[in-house]
Design an enzyme around this catalytic site. Structure first.
Site, PDB file in Angstrom:
ATOM      1  N   ASP A  41       0.805  -1.223   0.000  1.00  0.00           N
ATOM      2  CA  ASP A  41       0.000   0.000   0.000  1.00  0.00           C
ATOM      3  C   ASP A  41       0.835   1.269   0.000  1.00  0.00           C
ATOM      4  O   ASP A  41       0.277   2.372  -0.114  1.00  0.00           O
ATOM      5  CB  ASP A  41      -0.948   0.009   1.201  1.00  0.00           C
TER       6      ASP A  41
ATOM      7  N   ASP B  62      -6.155  -5.378  -5.706  1.00  0.00           N
ATOM      8  CA  ASP B  62      -5.827  -3.973  -5.437  1.00  0.00           C
ATOM      9  C   ASP B  62      -4.375  -3.660  -5.790  1.00  0.00           C
ATOM     10  O   ASP B  62      -4.032  -2.522  -6.154  1.00  0.00           O
ATOM     11  CB  ASP B  62      -6.040  -3.630  -3.957  1.00  0.00           C
TER      12      ASP B  62
END
Length: 399
Positions: A115, A173
């Protein structure tokens, strides 16, 4: 009688003048109105929140959920300010964007998640792209090195998380953060970064997607052999369902990968995912999907099927990007325009001063975990702004 006639002439002249001005200015009224709301809301948000504790969503009790330095969403609010600065030209907003961005400097040391792409590239990446200020480069260089270090040649992917109950998890993602590696490969002369991004995209294309081009959320690999151990959709209705934002991540990811690699397989994948989304029988008329396409009676049961504006915003931005990668992208622009008009309507766009200064209402974080249901989300706002910017560029609108 003469007074009435003169009034008629005056009204006619005013109407014709308004029409003439509309013709001279190509920006549609919905776009102008949306930009005005964006300008107000983002300025107020920057005055309300503190750098390093960014607005993420709204809790059920009405309080704002804040994103700290280690929160995966923490880069989206600074990124939204940068996009807001581009859309409005407000220098004050640019100054606020800088403050909220520099508060995230320590993220450059985070090594335990993919992330960092969301966290740094959406904030620092946009900051450098817009300003060219080299102050932002050291953090970007460190973060990219940490992201690349999570790549396994054996598995052929970048590990998403370090959770001990999973062997080598990779989520859809993760496709979004490959853009950080492509950019860093050029910026810092690290061709191995782009090679890793290409390999990750190819492995994901092989293992994450079903025959209809819908995607699983997560694939767990054996880190020693690269063998697939488990496939699932942990944020969807079932493991075999089509979680809406997951489909959006895939569409965006392969469009971006083609733009950076020119691998025709990535473009084909993007177009196939786009077809799955655009032609899905459960896509609502306003083109804002429910949180999972496979919710039973999704179009009739609002309680079980809240809309996900964040998925819609990502889809719109991806389709606009895709439209520039193909010979005839009009169908993608038209579809994205429908989404943006819906998101810019009163049904989804906040009024000035409301919604805790978030832009969009009605997003879903993780329905099955009872987390962030029917709430504003910082990444919904971010990709909405990005989509509006791309739309303005394609349509050559005045901003």
């Amino acid at each position: 009688m003469k007074r009435t006639f003169n009034l008629f002439l005056a009204l006619t002249f005013t109407a014709l003048n308004a029409i003439a001005k509309t013709k001279d200015d190509p920006s549609p009224l919905w776009f102008k109105k949306t930009t005005e709301i964006i300008h107000f809301q983002l300025n107020k948000a920057a005055q309300t929140y503190v750098p390093g504790k960014n607005p993420r969503s709204v809790n059920p009790d009405g309080t704002v959920r804040l994103a700290g330095i280690t929160d995966w969403t923490t880069g989206f609010f600074p990124g939204s300010l940068w996009y807001g600065y581009e859309l409005t030209g407000d220098k004050t907003m640019g100054e606020e964007a800088r403050k909220f961005t520099l508060a995230l400097d320590s993220i450059r040391n985070i090594k335990n998640t993919h992330d960092v792409g969301f966290m740094l590239f959406c904030s620092y990446g946009n900051a450098y792209r817009i300003t060219g200020d080299k102050t932002y480069l050291p953090a970007l260089a460190d973060g990219a090195a940490n992201l690349y270090a999570r790549f396994s040649p054996t598995v052929g992917t970048i590990r998403s998380w370090d959770f001990p109950w999973l062997h080598y998890p990779v989520i859809i993602d993760n496709m979004m953060n490959l853009e950080y590696l492509y950019w860093s490969a050029d910026q810092f002369d690290k061709p191995e970064y782009a090679k890793a991004a290409n390999t990750h995209a190819s492995t994901t294309m092989k293992n994450h997607f079903r025959k209809d081009y819908s995607s699983y959320h997560l694939v767990d690999y054996d880190p020693k052999t690269g063998k697939v151990l488990h496939k699932g959709t942990h944020q969807g209705v079932t493991h075999e369902s089509s979680w809406a934002r997951g489909q959006a991540w895939g569409l965006y990811g392969y469009t971006m990968c083609y733009a950076n690699s020119k691998n025709p397989k990535f473009l084909t994948q993007a177009e196939n995912i786009a077809s799955f989304i655009m032609n899905h029988p459960r896509m609502p008329k306003d083109k804002v999907p429910v949180w999972d396409f496979d919710v039973h009676n999704a179009l009739d049961t609002a309680e079980l099927a809240p809309r996900d504006a964040s998925a819609a915003a990502v889809i719109a931005s991806a389709l606009l990007d895709l439209s520039t990668q193909v010979k005839d992208g009009k169908k993608y622009v038209d579809y994205a325009e429908e989404i943006l008009k819906s998101l810019s309507s009163d049904a989804y766009l906040a009024k000035q001063g409301e919604n805790h200064f978030f832009l969009l209402k009605h997003s879903v974080g993780a329905f099955l975990y009872n987390s962030e249901i029917d709430t504003p989300l910082d990444y919904a706002d971010y990709y909405f702004l990005e989509a509006l910017k791309r739309y303005a560029e394609i349509k050559k609108l005045e901003i």
